[in-house]
Design a protein around this motif. Structure first.
Motif, mmCIF file in Angstrom:
data_model
loop_
_atom_site.group_PDB
_atom_site.id
_atom_site.type_symbol
_atom_site.label_atom_id
_atom_site.label_comp_id
_atom_site.label_asym_id
_atom_site.label_seq_id
_atom_site.Cartn_x
_atom_site.Cartn_y
_atom_site.Cartn_z
ATOM 1 N N UNK A 170 12.279 4.612 16.219
ATOM 2 C CA UNK A 170 13.628 5.659 16.127
ATOM 3 C C UNK A 170 14.550 4.473 15.042
ATOM 4 N N UNK A 171 14.293 3.231 14.937
ATOM 5 C CA UNK A 171 15.065 2.292 14.022
ATOM 6 C C UNK A 171 14.572 2.526 12.762
ATOM 7 N N UNK A 172 13.218 2.662 12.551
ATOM 8 C CA UNK A 172 12.573 3.042 11.221
ATOM 9 C C UNK A 172 13.147 4.338 10.684
ATOM 10 N N UNK A 173 13.254 5.263 11.487
ATOM 11 C CA UNK A 173 13.854 6.809 11.196
ATOM 12 C C UNK A 173 15.085 6.326 10.789
ATOM 13 N N UNK A 174 15.972 5.833 11.470
ATOM 14 C CA UNK A 174 17.320 5.659 11.308
ATOM 15 C C UNK A 174 17.494 4.759 9.982
ATOM 16 N N UNK A 175 16.681 3.789 9.727
ATOM 17 C CA UNK A 175 17.108 3.061 8.355
ATOM 18 C C UNK A 175 16.495 3.997 7.277
ATOM 19 N N UNK A 176 15.689 4.521 7.294
ATOM 20 C CA UNK A 176 14.710 5.104 5.982
ATOM 21 C C UNK A 176 15.440 6.266 5.842
ATOM 22 N N UNK A 177 15.942 7.238 6.956
ATOM 23 C CA UNK A 177 16.800 8.283 6.576
ATOM 24 C C UNK A 177 15.786 9.424 6.364
ATOM 25 N N UNK A 178 15.347 9.424 5.210
ATOM 26 C CA UNK A 178 14.376 10.671 4.542
ATOM 27 C C UNK A 178 13.180 9.975 3.904
ATOM 28 N N UNK A 179 11.963 10.012 4.300
ATOM 29 C CA UNK A 179 10.851 9.459 3.669
ATOM 30 C C UNK A 179 10.774 10.093 2.472
ATOM 31 N N UNK A 180 11.254 11.126 1.882
ATOM 32 C CA UNK A 180 10.849 11.772 0.744
ATOM 33 C C UNK A 180 11.611 11.298 -0.537
ATOM 34 N N UNK A 181 12.520 10.301 -0.338
ATOM 35 C CA UNK A 181 13.384 9.929 -1.482
ATOM 36 C C UNK A 181 12.302 8.808 -2.089
ATOM 37 N N UNK A 182 11.084 8.443 -1.620
ATOM 38 C CA UNK A 182 10.409 7.343 -1.987
ATOM 39 C C UNK A 182 9.236 8.330 -2.676
ATOM 40 N N UNK A 183 9.134 8.249 -4.015
ATOM 41 C CA UNK A 183 8.119 8.950 -4.743
ATOM 42 C C UNK A 183 6.648 8.480 -4.708
ATOM 43 N N UNK A 184 6.458 7.327 -4.393
ATOM 44 C CA UNK A 184 5.126 6.678 -4.241
ATOM 45 C C UNK A 184 5.155 5.740 -3.079
ATOM 46 N N UNK A 185 4.251 5.349 -2.232
ATOM 47 C CA UNK A 185 4.340 4.183 -1.534
ATOM 48 C C UNK A 185 4.665 3.023 -2.012
ATOM 49 N N UNK A 186 4.389 2.686 -3.454
ATOM 50 C CA UNK A 186 4.747 1.547 -4.064
ATOM 51 C C UNK A 186 6.297 1.416 -4.000
ATOM 52 N N UNK A 187 6.854 2.327 -3.869
ATOM 53 C CA UNK A 187 8.534 2.336 -4.175
ATOM 54 C C UNK A 187 9.055 1.947 -2.839
ATOM 55 N N UNK A 188 8.271 2.292 -1.730
ATOM 56 C CA UNK A 188 8.286 2.016 -0.320
ATOM 57 C C UNK A 188 8.327 0.466 -0.014
ATOM 58 N N UNK A 189 6.926 -0.007 -0.589
ATOM 59 C CA UNK A 189 6.932 -1.392 -0.512
ATOM 60 C C UNK A 189 7.907 -2.239 -0.927
ATOM 61 N N UNK A 190 8.367 -1.787 -2.316
ATOM 62 C CA UNK A 190 9.288 -2.734 -3.220
ATOM 63 C C UNK A 190 10.724 -2.399 -2.497
ATOM 64 N N UNK A 191 10.939 -1.248 -2.124
ATOM 65 C CA UNK A 191 12.335 -1.211 -1.322
ATOM 66 C C UNK A 191 12.379 -2.085 0.150
ATOM 67 N N UNK A 192 11.265 -2.573 0.706
ATOM 68 C CA UNK A 192 11.249 -3.172 1.697
ATOM 69 C C UNK A 192 11.188 -4.806 1.479
ATOM 70 N N UNK A 193 11.088 -5.180 0.072
ATOM 71 C CA UNK A 193 10.863 -6.669 -0.166
ATOM 72 C C UNK A 193 9.713 -6.979 0.090
ATOM 73 N N UNK A 194 8.637 -6.362 0.117
ATOM 74 C CA UNK A 194 7.127 -6.992 0.704
ATOM 75 C C UNK A 194 6.390 -7.290 -0.669
ATOM 76 N N UNK A 195 6.944 -6.896 -2.028
ATOM 77 C CA UNK A 195 6.198 -7.266 -2.948
ATOM 78 C C UNK A 195 6.318 -8.825 -3.397
ATOM 79 N N UNK A 196 5.430 -9.426 -4.083
ATOM 80 C CA UNK A 196 5.574 -10.872 -4.367
ATOM 81 C C UNK A 196 6.356 -10.964 -5.465
#
Length: 301
Positions: free
Chosen positions: A146-172
């Motif tokens: 429920x916390x993941x859903x509340x923070x991300x709101x709508x998963x469709x706003x990320x056009x690719x998994x790479x965008x989600x990875x960069x949004x979370x600050x997990x890229x080097x």
């Protein structure tokens, strides 16, 4: 001219930026989404306050050479019962002890009430289906989902998994120039709440994947899209070939556990996971609606 600001100038500047493709699209949350996000963050603040209360009580007892040795786990039922049985002859020490104990009880009760409220919110629409899908994965239960859903709101706003990875600050991070190439630790930008939840849940992949009783119960009635990459032993070949989330795949001999866990978290968010597809309005898991209302193909490496 730089000190002149008028509506025509702003409109002209926005039009030029839009034509050049320099405007970044944002996703404003709805009032209900924002309220749920505030509730999740309130729960995290209360948990932080409870940890502080634990530290105050523990250091208070340690200064008086009172150490709990009955069990290895602290702040459980037996530990709290042991604390409540303590008594101090000094009136000042007894007053401080009662004050710390009262604060501990209040914050514990507040945390339990918030957990119950979040569990209730996870059973109502439109959060019930994405929460149920996320609970099919190891290390993710109702509270984390429920916390993941509340923070991300709508998963469709990320056009690719790479965008989600960069949004979370997990890229080097990287500082490269010409032949020089330097990569550092993760950027740690974006939403640190989601990053913390995913990193904590990734620690469950230290162990051999197996379907336990609670995980089987959480998967009952769920469609195959959410269970496909959940760590089922029957799809181990698929998981190791497409989604290698074990620490053994991410760490070389001698690699510290923390960088290996970050690598596992990055793969969970960047590989073909169900996170970008978990939208309750999307019927076909391989397609998703764009913010403009059209349809686009979900990229699957």
């Amino acid at each position: 001219g730089a000190r002149i600001k008028t509506d025509p100038r702003d409109a002209r500047k926005l039009a030029e930026l839009f034509r050049a493709g320099l405007l970044t699209e944002v996703h404003p949350p709805s009032e209900s989404d924002e309220a749920l996000r505030d509730l999740c963050r309130c729960r995290r603040s209360v948990q932080h306050d409870l940890t502080q209360a634990h530290h105050r009580m523990g250091k208070f007892l340690l200064r008086r050479h009172i150490i709990y040795r009955e069990t290895k786990h602290h702040w459980g039922t037996r530990h709290l019962a042991w604390i409540r049985a303590l008594h101090f002859d000094d009136p000042a020490s007894q007053t401080v002890f009662e004050s710390y104990l009262l604060t501990l009880d209040q914050r514990s009760e507040n945390l339990r009430s918030l957990d119950l409220k979040l569990a209730e919110m996870a059973q109502v629409e439109p959060y019930r289906e994405p929460v149920a899908w996320l609970r099919c994965f190891r290390g993710i239960d109702t509270l984390t989902a429920i916390c993941l859903v509340a923070e991300l709101h709508d998963f469709r706003r990320f056009r690719s998994p790479g965008q989600l990875m960069a949004y979370l600050g997990l890229v080097p991070s990287e500082r490269s120039s010409r032949e020089s190439e330097r990569r550092g630790s993760t950027t740690k930008t974006g939403n640190n709440n989601v990053r913390r939840l995913l990193i904590e849940s990734s620690w469950h992949h230290r162990y051999k994947p197996r379907v336990t009783g609670p995980l089987t119960k959480r998967r009952e009635g769920q469609r195959g899209c959410g269970v496909r990459y959940g760590g089922d032993s029957r799809t181990r070949d698929v998981r190791e070939r497409i989604l290698p989330t074990d620490h053994s795949h991410a760490a070389r001999p001698g690699t510290p556990a923390q960088p290996a866990n970050i690598s596992v978290t990055r793969r969970r968010s960047a590989r073909p996971s169900p996170l970008p597809r978990l939208d309750h309005q999307t019927r076909n898991p391989k397609t998703a609606a764009t913010p403009e209302g059209g349809r686009r193909r979900q990229h699957v490496p």
